[in-house]
Design a protein around this motif. Sequence first.
Motif, PDB file in Angstrom:
ATOM      1  N   HIS A  17      15.832  15.238  27.221  1.00  0.00           N
ATOM      2  CA  HIS A  17      16.571  16.347  26.616  1.00  0.00           C
ATOM      3  C   HIS A  17      18.082  16.096  26.647  1.00  0.00           C
ATOM      4  N   HIS A  18      18.483  14.897  26.288  1.00  0.00           N
ATOM      5  CA  HIS A  18      19.890  14.481  26.184  1.00  0.00           C
ATOM      6  C   HIS A  18      20.608  14.416  27.528  1.00  0.00           C
ATOM      7  N   ASN A  19      19.880  14.359  28.616  1.00  0.00           N
ATOM      8  CA  ASN A  19      20.468  14.215  29.951  1.00  0.00           C
ATOM      9  C   ASN A  19      19.917  12.947  30.584  1.00  0.00           C
ATOM     10  N   ALA A  20      20.771  12.232  31.326  1.00  0.00           N
ATOM     11  CA  ALA A  20      20.351  11.007  32.009  1.00  0.00           C
ATOM     12  C   ALA A  20      20.103  11.304  33.475  1.00  0.00           C
ATOM     13  N   SER A  52      15.183  22.100  41.261  1.00  0.00           N
ATOM     14  CA  SER A  52      13.874  22.252  40.630  1.00  0.00           C
ATOM     15  C   SER A  52      13.906  21.950  39.134  1.00  0.00           C
ATOM     16  N   VAL A  53      15.092  21.865  38.518  1.00  0.00           N
ATOM     17  CA  VAL A  53      15.166  21.565  37.087  1.00  0.00           C
ATOM     18  C   VAL A  53      15.194  20.067  36.826  1.00  0.00           C
ATOM     19  N   ILE A  54      15.304  19.250  37.855  1.00  0.00           N
ATOM     20  CA  ILE A  54      15.368  17.801  37.688  1.00  0.00           C
ATOM     21  C   ILE A  54      13.949  17.260  37.539  1.00  0.00           C
ATOM     22  N   PRO A  55      13.689  16.452  36.500  1.00  0.00           N
ATOM     23  CA  PRO A  55      12.337  15.903  36.348  1.00  0.00           C
ATOM     24  C   PRO A  55      12.008  14.930  37.469  1.00  0.00           C
ATOM     25  N   THR A  56      10.744  14.817  37.793  1.00  0.00           N
ATOM     26  CA  THR A  56      10.309  13.886  38.841  1.00  0.00           C
ATOM     27  C   THR A  56       9.315  12.898  38.256  1.00  0.00           C
ATOM     28  N   ILE A  57       9.304  11.694  38.814  1.00  0.00           N
ATOM     29  CA  ILE A  57       8.352  10.683  38.369  1.00  0.00           C
ATOM     30  C   ILE A  57       7.011  11.002  39.000  1.00  0.00           C
ATOM     31  N   VAL A  58       5.996  11.125  38.161  1.00  0.00           N
ATOM     32  CA  VAL A  58       4.661  11.408  38.687  1.00  0.00           C
ATOM     33  C   VAL A  58       3.810  10.144  38.760  1.00  0.00           C
ATOM     34  N   ARG A  59       4.137   9.131  37.929  1.00  0.00           N
ATOM     35  CA  ARG A  59       3.428   7.852  38.019  1.00  0.00           C
ATOM     36  C   ARG A  59       4.121   6.832  37.140  1.00  0.00           C
ATOM     37  N   LEU A  60       3.858   5.570  37.451  1.00  0.00           N
ATOM     38  CA  LEU A  60       4.290   4.495  36.570  1.00  0.00           C
ATOM     39  C   LEU A  60       3.315   4.451  35.407  1.00  0.00           C
TER      40      LEU A  60
END
Length: 64
Positions: A17-20, A52-60
């Motif tokens: 969403h346009h954020n790094a 809580s708004v930061i996405p997290t990696i759930v898997r490779l």
Amino acid sequence: MWTERRKVSKVGTVTLHHNAYEVGHELAGRYVELAFDPLWQSRHKGSYADPSVIPTIVRLAGSG
């Protein structure tokens, strides 16, 4: 939570969403699946103070 597949840049970031977001240089060039709340913008009005708004990696994810 929704998930989306993203390729990690050569400097260890992904965009959503346009954020790094920094995920770590060891994942450079790999695909990851990110989990995030699709309604965070309306609920948090674009504030990144709440982790809580930061996405997290759930898997490779697989390449390609």
